[in-house]
Design a protein around this motif. Sequence first.
Motif, PDB file in Angstrom:
ATOM      1  N   GLY A 154       1.417  43.859  23.626  1.00 43.99           N
ATOM      2  CA  GLY A 154      -0.710  43.689  23.134  1.00 43.99           C
ATOM      3  C   GLY A 154      -0.230  43.854  22.021  1.00 43.99           C
ATOM      4  N   ARG A 155       0.583  44.715  21.804  1.00 44.49           N
ATOM      5  CA  ARG A 155       0.287  45.562  19.949  1.00 44.49           C
ATOM      6  C   ARG A 155       1.593  44.771  19.526  1.00 44.49           C
ATOM      7  N   GLU A 156       0.857  45.262  17.888  1.00 38.50           N
ATOM      8  CA  GLU A 156       1.269  43.908  16.799  1.00 38.50           C
ATOM      9  C   GLU A 156       1.683  44.939  15.923  1.00 38.50           C
ATOM     10  N   VAL A 157       2.585  44.296  16.103  1.00 38.55           N
ATOM     11  CA  VAL A 157       3.686  45.666  14.725  1.00 38.55           C
ATOM     12  C   VAL A 157       3.979  45.017  13.660  1.00 38.55           C
ATOM     13  N   GLU A 158       3.078  45.102  11.858  1.00 34.16           N
ATOM     14  CA  GLU A 158       3.499  44.756  11.252  1.00 34.16           C
ATOM     15  C   GLU A 158       5.234  45.080  10.544  1.00 34.16           C
ATOM     16  N   VAL A 159       5.921  44.072  10.245  1.00 34.48           N
ATOM     17  CA  VAL A 159       7.247  44.429   9.687  1.00 34.48           C
ATOM     18  C   VAL A 159       7.450  44.041   8.343  1.00 34.48           C
ATOM     19  N   VAL A 160       6.208  43.465   7.434  1.00 38.14           N
ATOM     20  CA  VAL A 160       7.009  43.136   5.758  1.00 38.14           C
ATOM     21  C   VAL A 160       6.703  44.222   5.103  1.00 38.14           C
ATOM     22  N   GLY A 161       5.562  44.920   5.339  1.00 36.19           N
ATOM     23  CA  GLY A 161       5.201  46.760   4.621  1.00 36.19           C
ATOM     24  C   GLY A 161       6.424  47.593   4.453  1.00 36.19           C
ATOM     25  N   PRO A 162       6.815  47.692   6.127  1.00 36.27           N
ATOM     26  CA  PRO A 162       8.155  48.652   6.441  1.00 36.27           C
ATOM     27  C   PRO A 162       8.930  47.950   6.028  1.00 36.27           C
TER      28      PRO A 162
END
Length: 159
Positions: free
Chosen positions: A129-137
């Motif tokens: 259920g964790r949401e992982v931001e990828v664009v910023g990193p």
Amino acid sequence: MNIPFLGLRHDKSGHDKSGHGETSPGEGGHGRSGDPVLPADPESIAALLSECELLRSQAAGAGVRLDDTPASLEALDQMVPRWRDDAEVLPWLGNDAGLYLGTVVVRTVPGAAWEIRPDGEPVVRLASGREVEVVGPGRDWAASGVPELSQLYAEVAED
């Protein structure tokens, strides 16, 4: 690549200019409000987000093969960052790097899937259920090399 929601053009009334009538939210294209409507098909979303043409081009030029595996993230981390001198390329390459990281996660981590936030930001939703931001990193990686894409992948894959 055949992405069904690309290529349709609509006038202000919501009708497509090809004469086929309105599109409903499930069909792709644009809804009545004129906002883009993404397909319900996760495979189409994944295909679109995995293109990363600029990153793939830069990697190929450096002899790095991007095969959507964790090993390819390690290879990207080792590339000489020639793009950092080009202020126009840097943000686009960073965006692609983030999308590529997300692509590797979605294709290799069980239960991971792309999700598009209401603001249009693509993120990866893990089985937990964790949401992982990828664009910023990805943008941070392109600008400074930190955090390494392979390290981000390792952290996400452990979840």
